[in-house]
Design a protein around this motif. Structure first.
Motif, PDB file in Angstrom:
ATOM      1  N   SER A 328      14.904 140.705  38.229  1.00  0.00           N
ATOM      2  CA  SER A 328      15.078 142.135  37.971  1.00  0.00           C
ATOM      3  C   SER A 328      13.712 142.803  37.988  1.00  0.00           C
ATOM      4  CB  SER A 328      15.776 142.382  36.635  1.00  0.00           C
ATOM      5  OG  SER A 328      15.117 141.731  35.578  1.00  0.00           O
ATOM      6  N   SER A 361      19.128 141.256  32.127  1.00  0.00           N
ATOM      7  CA  SER A 361      18.302 141.750  33.233  1.00  0.00           C
ATOM      8  C   SER A 361      17.439 142.935  32.796  1.00  0.00           C
ATOM      9  CB  SER A 361      19.193 142.184  34.402  1.00  0.00           C
ATOM     10  OG  SER A 361      19.896 141.085  34.929  1.00  0.00           O
ATOM     11  N   SER A 363      15.703 146.523  33.228  1.00  0.00           N
ATOM     12  CA  SER A 363      16.051 147.810  33.818  1.00  0.00           C
ATOM     13  C   SER A 363      14.979 148.806  33.432  1.00  0.00           C
ATOM     14  CB  SER A 363      17.426 148.274  33.307  1.00  0.00           C
ATOM     15  OG  SER A 363      17.700 149.584  33.736  1.00  0.00           O
ATOM     16  N   ASN A 364      14.278 149.316  34.439  1.00  0.00           N
ATOM     17  CA  ASN A 364      13.207 150.292  34.208  1.00  0.00           C
ATOM     18  C   ASN A 364      12.168 149.773  33.214  1.00  0.00           C
ATOM     19  OD1 ASN A 364      14.209 152.586  35.880  1.00  0.00           O
ATOM     20  ND2 ASN A 364      15.946 152.444  34.466  1.00  0.00           N
ATOM     21  N   ALA A 402      21.717 149.318  29.176  1.00  0.00           N
ATOM     22  CA  ALA A 402      20.458 149.293  29.914  1.00  0.00           C
ATOM     23  C   ALA A 402      19.661 150.571  29.682  1.00  0.00           C
ATOM     24  CB  ALA A 402      20.731 149.100  31.400  1.00  0.00           C
ATOM     25  N   ASN A 404      17.578 153.730  30.886  1.00  0.00           N
ATOM     26  CA  ASN A 404      17.553 154.509  32.121  1.00  0.00           C
ATOM     27  C   ASN A 404      16.114 154.856  32.523  1.00  0.00           C
ATOM     28  OD1 ASN A 404      16.705 156.796  30.691  1.00  0.00           O
ATOM     29  ND2 ASN A 404      18.650 157.880  30.857  1.00  0.00           N
ATOM     30  N   SER A 445      22.011 159.866  37.788  1.00  0.00           N
ATOM     31  CA  SER A 445      20.760 159.731  37.035  1.00  0.00           C
ATOM     32  C   SER A 445      20.438 160.961  36.197  1.00  0.00           C
ATOM     33  CB  SER A 445      19.603 159.476  38.010  1.00  0.00           C
ATOM     34  OG  SER A 445      19.465 160.573  38.911  1.00  0.00           O
TER      35      SER A 445
END
Length: 738
Positions: A328, A361, A363-364, A402, A404, A445
């Protein structure tokens, strides 16, 4: 004198034209163009093509010029865009053609016709099909039972129930020997012969033999080949060909997908492999699954219950000895002996993490982690770490999502036995005034929304704060169809459509809306349904009581409790006079039920093949026969509608081992695929054949018979094999070993 000469030469053509009009007044083109007056309101305005844009007023169609000054008044029941300098329109007299000067070819009044393509148009004239040129002159004499537009200098034509291809001289280049054909594309046509699909070139040579039960365009540059699996009773064994008809993968795979538009991923039994777009092996089938291919060409691979990383040269870059792996962003993760190893993309160890139950995983730049909840035997607590493995929020939430792109995430908060949801940032600060909600989802988004029954709240994905001026009261993303990035929105009880950029695609003025397929979305206004196109124009007006989505190039619609078929432009393919429409997708036939008056059989072009008084008809599928019921009795006919067995049975079963049971009154027997009675109709009980024999009952005695109808005594092993075969049929089991 010069001026007089000029006047004379101007006058001469006028005389000639006038004389010509006297000769062709009954058959020549009639000018439809008038000057636009006022500012008319159109319900639909199409793209400008050949100087004209298709327009609609209510349910009537016409055209407006590029500058808006000229108009062909909306008087037609249906019409197309201009193409090849011509437009096809329908009025009370039939199908008509209009040229780019706005003139109607008056001699053409066809009950069926298609648009011009490659300079010619197929039309039906006195029950036969031929082709005309843009002047309305017949250039290929009407002698076919159906004809389709030209593609790549070939046009499909029907002679009886078979199809072939002609050239632009009307010569039959490819004989009419096929049950079904598709138009040529890239020099290749899909054809069906002897109930199997294949691919031919423009001279009729087979590029792929007719041995497939399904050939469909797949992704952009491929055809997916399918083979029927009798155990599952469906087509679920696949292969792949390219656009030129070259075989890339033989039909032996349970699943095929395209990854990153570069690699073909296929699964057979329990193994997977990778190929390039040309069918060359990239990674052989020796792994049980793959992870995502990262930007550096590395992917997780699983083999014999262990995981590691390999590259696209099938070289092991991290030993396949871990219990789990993942990729990731800029990080790789491997799990072994209760330890998560956090690595960069060069597999340099950043940190070994032992104090978490799970690491999810990234994320950002952040990953969710979990520990066991000491107060809940079945529960976990969740927190977050950064890309260096540093804990930024300790595991304390009963649920976590997760992070953003703006550092905002949804976490859970227990309220008695119910978990409510909160918005926080990566500093663990509560957003939206700390209020909790039933369910928070992301739409694209830019937007977060809470769906709590009928009450909705909307939040900025950037700040997590409530959007007090959001113009809609409800939002429902489209769950099905080709555009999951669209959502229905509500205002004042009406429905509109937006995308993930929050752009309004359709204003909230409709009463219902469904999913988007094949460039059309179903929309309801008042009590009636219509369709909008991909540019959100109402292409098919609100005139139907019920509609269905465009699974293929046509769909079922209902008007005044009668059903028919229309195409994507709203043209009636099968008239709306039936109680039910059923598609036989495998062989492109359509069954139209007239209720007590029987069932009509059409092909996919809307050609009526057979009108019947049948009460029931099955589906041909991949078979050359079908069961039908007439006057309360079942019979069989072949693909050409020849009766194979006169109707005399009360019921019948599927063919297994070449035999199917039939029932007449209280007795039963078996027929073979030549529709001969192999076992007389005198049995009191019968089962389907499996493993070459079946159980029957006669005169109160149960016993087994073979496919010849002879009594047999199976062994325990044979009975076990029979039972296994019956179970496989139930499960849809696939044996790839043979």
């Amino acid at each position: 004198m010069m001026k007089n000469n000029i006047a004379y030469y101007r006058f001469l053509p006028m005389v000639l034209i006038a004389s010509s009009s006297l000769l062709t007044s009954c058959f020549g083109p009639r000018n439809l163009v008038t000057q636009q007056s006022g500012i008319p309101h159109y319900n639909y305005i199409g793209d400008t093509l050949n100087g004209w844009a298709l327009v609609r007023q209510d349910s009537l169609w016409g055209y407006i010029s590029t500058d808006g000054k000229q108009v062909i008044k909306p008087t037609f029941l249906w019409a197309t865009d201009f193409a090849n300098g011509m437009a096809l329109a329908q009025d009370d007299h039939g199908y008509r053609y209009i040229n780019s000067r706005g003139k109607l070819l008056r001699r053409i009044k066809a009950p069926h016709a298609y648009s011009f393509a490659e300079g010619l148009a197929p039309v039906e004239i006195k029950g036969k099909w031929g082709y005309i040129n843009p002047k309305g002159k017949t250039v290929i004499k009407p002698r076919f039972d159906w004809a389709e537009p030209f593609h790549e200098n070939r046009a499909a034509v029907s002679i009886g129930l078979r199809k072939g291809f002609i050239d632009k001289n009307g010569q039959i280049i490819i004989p009419a020997i096929y049950e079904e054909v598709k138009a040529f594309k890239n020099g290749v046509a899909i054809v069906r012969k002897d109930l199997k699909w294949g691919m031919i070139d423009t001279l009729g040579n087979f590029l792929l033999p007719n041995q497939y039960d399904q050939i469909e365009p797949w992704e952009t540059d491929f055809y997916r080949l399918g083979v029927y699996n009798p155990a599952a009773d469906l087509v679920n064994i696949f292969g792949l060909a390219d656009v030129s008809g070259k075989l890339l993968l033989d039909t032996q795979y349970a699943a095929i997908k395209l990854i990153q538009d570069r690699y073909i991923h296929a699964r057979r039994d329990t193994l997977v492999g990778l190929w390039d777009r040309y069918g060359n092996v990239v990674i052989p089938m020796e792994y049980t699954s793959f992870g995502v291919i990262s930007d550096d060409g590395v992917l997780a691979a699983y083999k014999n219950g262990k995981a590691g990383f390999i590259n696209l040269q099938n070289q092991i870059v991290l030993p396949i000895e871990y219990e789990g792996t993942g990729t990731s962003g800029n990080r790789k993760i491997a799990y072994k002996d209760s330890t998560y190893v956090l690595m960069d993309n060069q597999f340099k160890v950043i940190k070994r993490i032992k104090n978490y139950k799970d690491v999810y995983s990234f994320s950002n730049g952040f990953a969710v982690v979990s520990i066991k909840d000491p107060n809940d035997y079945y529960g976990n607590l969740y927190g977050y770490i950064d890309e260096d493995g540093n804990e930024i929020i300790p595991p304390k939430y009963p649920a976590a999502g997760a992070v953003n792109a703006y550092g905002i995430m949804v976490v859970g908060q227990r309220n008695y036995s119910i978990i409510r949801q909160l918005l926080i940032n990566t500093h663990d600060q509560l957003l939206s005034e700390g209020e909790d909600y039933y369910e928070i989802n992301a739409f694209g988004s830019r937007l977060l929304y809470n769906k709590g029954g009928s009450d909705f709240k909307f939040f900025s994905s950037k700040t997590g704060q409530v959007l007090t001026n959001f113009p809609y009261t409800k939002l429902y993303p489209l769950e099905y169809g080709e555009r999951k990035d669209w959502a229905k929105v509500y205002r004042n009880g009406k429905i509109g459509l937006i995308d993930t950029t929050l752009t309004e695609l359709l204003p909230p003025e409709y009463d219902d809306m469904r999913s988007f397929y094949k460039g059309r979305i179903e929309i309801k206004k008042g009590d009636h349904w219509g369709y909008a196109d991909e540019q959100f124009r109402i292409r098919i007006p609100f005139i139907y009581n019920k509609t269905e989505y465009f699974r293929y190039a046509m769909t079922t619609v209902e008007q005044n409790k009668k059903k028919g078929l229309i195409d994507r432009d709203g043209r009636t393919v099968i008239p709306l006079r039936y109680d039910q429409i059923t598609f036989d997708y495998a062989c492109d036939r359509i069954y139209a039920d007239k209720g007590d008056d029987g069932i009509d059989i059409y092909d996919r072009e809307g050609r009526l093949l057979l009108a019947t008084d049948f009460e029931y008809i099955g589906q041909y599928g991949s078979n050359n026969y079908v069961a039908y019921r007439q006057n309360g009795k079942l019979g069989f006919m072949d693909y050409n509608f020849k009766v194979l067995y006169e109707p005399e049975f009360n019921g019948c079963g599927h063919f297994y081992d070449g035999l199917a049971w039939v029932r007449k009154d209280a007795k039963g027997g078996y027929i073979n695929k030549q529709f001969q009675l192999v076992v007389p109709v005198e049995l009191e009980y019968m089962e389907n054949f499996a493993a070459g024999f079946t159980k029957v009952k006669k005169d109160g005695r149960e016993y087994y018979i073979n496919t010849k109808g002879e009594e047999v005594v199976p062994t325990e092993a044979e009975l076990k094999k029979r039972n296994e075969e019956i179970e496989r049929r139930k499960r849809g089991w696939i044996d790839f070993s043979s």
